[in-house]
Design a protein around this motif. Structure first.
Motif, PDB file in Angstrom:
ATOM      1  N   GLY A 109     -28.387  46.762 -31.603  1.00 54.04           N
ATOM      2  CA  GLY A 109     -29.488  45.946 -31.847  1.00 54.04           C
ATOM      3  C   GLY A 109     -29.672  45.079 -30.737  1.00 54.04           C
ATOM      4  O   GLY A 109     -28.824  44.930 -29.788  1.00 54.04           O
ATOM      5  N   SER A 110     -30.776  44.525 -30.528  1.00 55.60           N
ATOM      6  CA  SER A 110     -30.969  43.605 -29.493  1.00 55.60           C
ATOM      7  C   SER A 110     -30.415  42.366 -29.587  1.00 55.60           C
ATOM      8  O   SER A 110     -29.709  42.195 -30.756  1.00 55.60           O
ATOM      9  CB  SER A 110     -32.650  43.224 -29.384  1.00 55.60           C
ATOM     10  N   VAL A 111     -30.556  41.319 -28.674  1.00 53.76           N
ATOM     11  CA  VAL A 111     -29.744  40.186 -28.863  1.00 53.76           C
ATOM     12  C   VAL A 111     -29.848  39.357 -30.043  1.00 53.76           C
ATOM     13  O   VAL A 111     -29.193  39.185 -30.886  1.00 53.76           O
ATOM     14  CB  VAL A 111     -29.960  39.088 -27.388  1.00 53.76           C
ATOM     15  N   THR A 112     -31.593  39.290 -30.287  1.00 55.71           N
ATOM     16  CA  THR A 112     -31.719  38.718 -31.687  1.00 55.71           C
ATOM     17  C   THR A 112     -31.239  39.417 -32.558  1.00 55.71           C
ATOM     18  O   THR A 112     -31.069  38.871 -33.953  1.00 55.71           O
ATOM     19  CB  THR A 112     -33.304  38.271 -31.583  1.00 55.71           C
ATOM     20  N   CYS A 113     -31.265  40.891 -32.969  1.00 59.62           N
ATOM     21  CA  CYS A 113     -30.984  41.363 -34.183  1.00 59.62           C
ATOM     22  C   CYS A 113     -29.393  41.536 -34.464  1.00 59.62           C
ATOM     23  O   CYS A 113     -28.969  41.352 -35.674  1.00 59.62           O
ATOM     24  CB  CYS A 113     -31.554  42.990 -33.690  1.00 59.62           C
ATOM     25  N   SER A 114     -28.911  41.262 -33.396  1.00 62.95           N
ATOM     26  CA  SER A 114     -27.435  41.126 -33.587  1.00 62.95           C
ATOM     27  C   SER A 114     -26.955  39.481 -33.964  1.00 62.95           C
ATOM     28  O   SER A 114     -25.766  39.305 -34.574  1.00 62.95           O
ATOM     29  CB  SER A 114     -26.572  41.570 -32.405  1.00 62.95           C
ATOM     30  N   GLY A 115     -27.840  38.806 -33.678  1.00 64.68           N
ATOM     31  CA  GLY A 115     -27.612  37.434 -34.012  1.00 64.68           C
ATOM     32  C   GLY A 115     -28.599  36.855 -35.124  1.00 64.68           C
ATOM     33  O   GLY A 115     -28.430  37.217 -36.292  1.00 64.68           O
ATOM     34  N   ILE A 116     -29.220  35.796 -35.041  1.00 64.82           N
ATOM     35  CA  ILE A 116     -30.042  35.095 -35.852  1.00 64.82           C
ATOM     36  C   ILE A 116     -31.700  35.620 -35.692  1.00 64.82           C
ATOM     37  O   ILE A 116     -32.034  35.863 -34.602  1.00 64.82           O
ATOM     38  CB  ILE A 116     -30.008  33.639 -35.665  1.00 64.82           C
ATOM     39  N   VAL A 117     -32.163  35.759 -36.858  1.00 60.22           N
ATOM     40  CA  VAL A 117     -33.564  36.547 -36.697  1.00 60.22           C
ATOM     41  C   VAL A 117     -34.223  35.362 -37.488  1.00 60.22           C
ATOM     42  O   VAL A 117     -34.019  35.285 -38.772  1.00 60.22           O
ATOM     43  CB  VAL A 117     -33.846  38.010 -37.167  1.00 60.22           C
ATOM     44  N   SER A 118     -35.274  34.916 -36.965  1.00 60.86           N
ATOM     45  CA  SER A 118     -35.996  33.921 -37.773  1.00 60.86           C
ATOM     46  C   SER A 118     -36.810  34.625 -38.786  1.00 60.86           C
ATOM     47  O   SER A 118     -37.315  35.555 -38.849  1.00 60.86           O
ATOM     48  CB  SER A 118     -37.246  33.282 -36.868  1.00 60.86           C
ATOM     49  N   ALA A 119     -37.121  33.629 -39.965  1.00 61.21           N
ATOM     50  CA  ALA A 119     -37.809  34.113 -40.912  1.00 61.21           C
ATOM     51  C   ALA A 119     -39.336  34.766 -40.532  1.00 61.21           C
ATOM     52  O   ALA A 119     -39.869  33.962 -39.959  1.00 61.21           O
ATOM     53  CB  ALA A 119     -37.970  33.158 -41.949  1.00 61.21           C
ATOM     54  N   GLY A 120     -39.781  36.027 -40.819  1.00 57.98           N
ATOM     55  CA  GLY A 120     -40.993  36.266 -40.863  1.00 57.98           C
ATOM     56  C   GLY A 120     -40.914  37.111 -39.165  1.00 57.98           C
ATOM     57  O   GLY A 120     -42.163  37.646 -38.703  1.00 57.98           O
ATOM     58  N   SER A 121     -39.715  36.964 -38.516  1.00 60.26           N
ATOM     59  CA  SER A 121     -39.708  37.771 -37.178  1.00 60.26           C
ATOM     60  C   SER A 121     -39.180  39.210 -37.380  1.00 60.26           C
ATOM     61  O   SER A 121     -38.418  39.288 -38.344  1.00 60.26           O
ATOM     62  CB  SER A 121     -38.845  36.805 -36.210  1.00 60.26           C
TER      63      SER A 121
END
Length: 312
Positions: free
Chosen positions: A132-144
């Protein structure tokens, strides 16, 4: 029979304060008042004298209370609109009013039902095949959303995962389908003899080998991929068959390569001028295979005298 209190008054505890009327003894009375945010005249409730039935309701007249929507201190996550209460921005749910029990410390009703919208913090647990990308492996904002790709040496189309816009579970992972990744066996290091690989043609046997390459690979728990190549055999020269070395000269026939040939000559004096041929078949992979042998017809024309001449 033993005298007992009557039941608690059945009133709307979001409007009426009945805290003085809990566990009323026989031949006693209490006042039912409107709550502080409501307007109305208090009424009296009585437990009849000589009551022996614990399920008997109190004798009462319910006060008529008119209440204001502003009665509740606005808690975080709620917003008062012209049509009533609703969840504030950043919160989701259905607003409900929870009325307190008469014996609770406060008789004020409570707003419930709105929950804070939070990011998906579960993260994508990366595997040997998915990255996963950096955000996919960490925190993904609601609606993102975030993208998941196949990790080399796996190949496949990437997919998108989404954190729901109204997510209220901080431990949730983004929703969606992971890529269907297929393992493509990487070239082994070092490359074994007899094999070549290119992005245009894939696996092939090298020039001095023949066959059909077969590629298999396996993956260990640490994501290390081992590739095994089989199917390509080295081309081998042919051996010289047994022959009469007195009649034939096959000195050119040592180590004849696959697909090549050699000349077989007569040793007779005078030379006959006739020769034969030894051939190693194309694609030969047998190390001890004899040449296909076609010797010339050789004849000893003149027999020399033996040395020494035998007696008699």
């Amino acid at each position: 029979s033993r005298l007992v209190p009557g039941t608690a008054p059945d009133v709307d505890t979001c409007k009426v304060d009945a805290s003085d009327c809990w566990a009323m003894l026989p031949n006693s009375s209490c006042l039912l008042r409107c709550l502080a945010h409501c307007v109305g005249i208090a009424t009296k409730a009585e437990c009849p004298a000589g009551n022996t039935n614990p399920s008997r309701p109190l004798l009462l007249s319910t006060p008529k209370c008119t209440c204001s929507e502003n009665r509740i201190p606005t808690p975080e996550g709620y917003q008062l609109m012209s049509h009533g209460w609703q969840c504030a921005s950043g919160y989701v749910g259905t607003v409900k009013e929870r009325c307190r029990h008469p014996l609770e410390e406060t008789t004020q009703p409570e707003l419930v039902g709105c929950v804070r919208v939070v990011p998906c913090e579960g993260g994508l647990e990366e595997s040997c095949e998915h990255s996963g990308s950096v955000t996919c492996s960490g925190i993904v904002s609601a609606g993102s959303s975030c993208t998941v790709q196949c990790k080399a040496p796996f190949r496949g189309s990437s997919t998108t995962l989404i954190c729901p816009k109204n997510n209220t579970d901080s431990t949730a992972t983004p929703h969606g389908r992971l890529p269907a990744c297929v393992l493509e066996c990487p070239p082994p290091v070092p490359m074994p003899t007899g094999y070549t690989w290119s992005s245009s043609f894939g696996w092939r046997c090298s020039g001095d080998h023949i066959g059909a390459p077969k590629v298999t690979c396996s993956e260990d728990p640490f994501c290390s991929v081992q590739t095994e190549l089989t199917g390509c055999a080295p081309l081998m020269p042919c051996s010289v068959p047994n022959f009469d070395t007195c009649l034939l000269d096959a000195s050119d026939c040592e180590h004849v390569s696959a697909g090549a040939s050699c000349e077989i000559r007569c040793r007779t004096e005078p030379p006959t001028g006739i020769s034969g041929v030894g051939t190693c078949p194309p694609g030969n992979t047998e190390g001890l295979r004899p040449l296909d042998w076609s010797p010339p017809p050789c004849t000893i024309i003149h027999c020399p005298d033996p040395v020494p001449v035998p007696a008699a």
